[in-house]
Design an enzyme around this catalytic site. Structure first.
Site, PDB file in Angstrom:
ATOM      1  N   GLN A 132       0.739  -1.246  -0.002  1.00  0.00           N
ATOM      2  CA  GLN A 132      -0.039   0.084  -0.074  1.00  0.00           C
ATOM      3  C   GLN A 132       0.762   1.421  -0.207  1.00  0.00           C
ATOM      4  O   GLN A 132       0.433   2.263  -0.258  1.00  0.00           O
ATOM      5  CB  GLN A 132      -1.032   0.072   1.153  1.00  0.00           C
ATOM      6  CG  GLN A 132      -0.027   0.156   2.454  1.00  0.00           C
ATOM      7  CD  GLN A 132      -1.212   0.133   3.743  1.00  0.00           C
ATOM      8  OE1 GLN A 132      -1.445  -0.987   3.827  1.00  0.00           O
ATOM      9  NE2 GLN A 132      -1.495   1.242   4.383  1.00  0.00           N
ATOM     10  N   CYS A 138      -5.361   0.594   3.312  1.00  0.00           N
ATOM     11  CA  CYS A 138      -5.448  -0.834   3.831  1.00  0.00           C
ATOM     12  C   CYS A 138      -6.754  -1.566   3.438  1.00  0.00           C
ATOM     13  O   CYS A 138      -6.852  -2.729   3.033  1.00  0.00           O
ATOM     14  CB  CYS A 138      -5.037  -1.069   5.329  1.00  0.00           C
ATOM     15  SG  CYS A 138      -6.204  -0.154   6.444  1.00  0.00           S
ATOM     16  N   HIS A 275      -6.583  -1.207  11.083  1.00  0.00           N
ATOM     17  CA  HIS A 275      -5.783  -1.931   9.927  1.00  0.00           C
ATOM     18  C   HIS A 275      -6.654  -3.099   9.043  1.00  0.00           C
ATOM     19  O   HIS A 275      -7.075  -3.995  10.046  1.00  0.00           O
ATOM     20  CB  HIS A 275      -4.380  -2.284  10.349  1.00  0.00           C
ATOM     21  CG  HIS A 275      -3.661  -2.442   9.069  1.00  0.00           C
ATOM     22  ND1 HIS A 275      -3.335  -1.930   7.932  1.00  0.00           N
ATOM     23  CD2 HIS A 275      -2.800  -3.909   8.954  1.00  0.00           C
ATOM     24  CE1 HIS A 275      -2.542  -2.406   7.167  1.00  0.00           C
ATOM     25  NE2 HIS A 275      -2.054  -3.720   7.659  1.00  0.00           N
ATOM     26  N   ASN A 295      -1.025  -9.393   4.640  1.00  0.00           N
ATOM     27  CA  ASN A 295      -0.901  -7.999   4.848  1.00  0.00           C
ATOM     28  C   ASN A 295      -0.642  -7.168   3.648  1.00  0.00           C
ATOM     29  O   ASN A 295      -0.615  -7.928   2.687  1.00  0.00           O
ATOM     30  CB  ASN A 295       0.198  -7.588   5.907  1.00  0.00           C
ATOM     31  CG  ASN A 295       0.060  -6.395   6.735  1.00  0.00           C
ATOM     32  OD1 ASN A 295      -0.859  -5.537   6.307  1.00  0.00           O
ATOM     33  ND2 ASN A 295       0.994  -6.200   7.583  1.00  0.00           N
TER      34      ASN A 295
END
Length: 344
Positions: A132, A138, A275, A295
């Site tokens: 990102q 996110c 997140h 992630n």
């Protein structure tokens, strides 16, 4: 731990070759992560922060925790600097999943036989880790990941989908690089063609929406509804992710995330959900149960872009992972597969 053994451990984790070699480690860090600093003063400031973080890494790893820290792209940042661009990207929707049909809550059924372990990465339903950058987007990566997985299971095709489309175009309560939510993003995509990553590439900055010129990865109307998962219910979440990758929110404003290198994260990191990530499986290692999470900080972070988090933590779960799980249901080829592969 003996000094020689300590240094061997640091070498294995990519920390530094010797206690006096932090300067060399910093130069290697600059080269590996293509860092540049505008002034000598800024370079010295980043070196001082880097040195402090390396000391933290050494202290943590010497304590024998279930997870290890190491040098990441964020080792020259203070925790508050790191959090500014990489977490805090979740916003709450006043009307979760507004406009999408609610298709029920994922509740655990005792008679359901759950596999002991599951990994959608190995099953080919997860695209490679993405990054990102310095953009609080996110939420868009969690959204695209869940939809990529659902579409693969329904259609047999794994297509990398565009996060930039969401950053630029999904202004139904989302704020681009300033934060957003997965439910609002899914609600937006339900009404639009979803662009491919290749035709609408990620820029890590908000731009002008041009989705009408992209190649379609998932046609408009393919998202037919959503399910949420019973909060604080580990078995229900295991059952949900046994069907497809699941969007989850966690608290990630901790040095354990900033400097995570590998192993099973196990610490009280709070439940301030800031997140958005993607739950892609679960398993057990050396008697410790874990969740596998994708992630959006690039493949050089963590375990090739993934983190394993302790599974079985009561209440909200590790870092709040059990608080707000949800996933979209899609149809493909005019057949609604209920998030399961078609019968053979």
């Amino acid at each position: 731990m003996a000094k020689g053994m300590k240094f061997a451990v640091l070498v294995a984790l990519g920390v530094c070759k010797a206690e006096s070699d932090v300067s060399k480690a910093f130069e290697d860090f600059i080269t590996k992560f293509e860092k540049s600093y505008a002034t000598k003063e800024e370079r010295q400031k980043r070196f001082d922060i880097f040195t402090s973080n390396v000391q933290h890494i050494e202290k943590h790893n010497a304590a024998g925790h279930s997870y290890q820290l190491g040098i990441t792209a964020f080792t020259d940042l203070k925790p508050e600097e790191f959090a500014l661009d990489h977490v805090g990207c979740m916003t709450k929707s006043k009307e979760p999943w507004s406009g999408l049909p609610y298709l029920g809550r994922e509740e655990f059924v005792n008679k359901t036989s759950l596999p002991k372990s599951l990994d959608w990465v190995k099953k080919g339903a997860v695209t490679d880790p993405k990054n990102q950058g310095k953009c609080g987007s996110c939420w868009s990566f969690s959204t695209s990941g869940a939809l990529e997985g659902a579409w693969k299971i329904a259609s047999g095709k794994l297509i990398s989908l565009s996060e930039q489309q969401l950053v630029d175009c999904a202004k139904n309560g989302n704020m681009g690089c300033q934060g957003g939510s997965m439910d609002l993003a899914f609600s937006y995509l339900e009404k639009h063609n979803v662009c491919t990553e290749q035709s609408y590439p990620y820029l890590a900055a908000q731009g002008t929406c041009h989705q009408t010129n992209c190649s379609v990865g998932v046609p408009k109307g393919s998202i037919v509804g959503f399910k949420d998962v019973s909060a604080k219910d580990m078995n229900a979440l295991m059952q949900a992710v046994s069907k497809q990758p699941v969007s989850v929110a966690i608290e990630a404003d901790q040095m354990a995330f900033q400097l995570y290198k590998g192993g099973i994260l196990s610490q009280q990191c709070g439940t301030k959900l800031d997140h958005g990530v993607l739950l892609v499986g679960y398993g057990t290692e050396n008697g410790v149960d874990y969740w596998k999470v994708k992630n959006s900080w690039g493949a050089s972070w963590g375990e090739n872009g993934y983190i394993r988090m302790k599974r079985g933590v009561p209440g909200d779960g590790e870092c709040g992972i059990k608080d707000q799980p949800s996933y979209p249901l899609v149809k493909a080829r005019d057949v609604f597969f209920h998030c399961s592969p078609p019968a053979r």
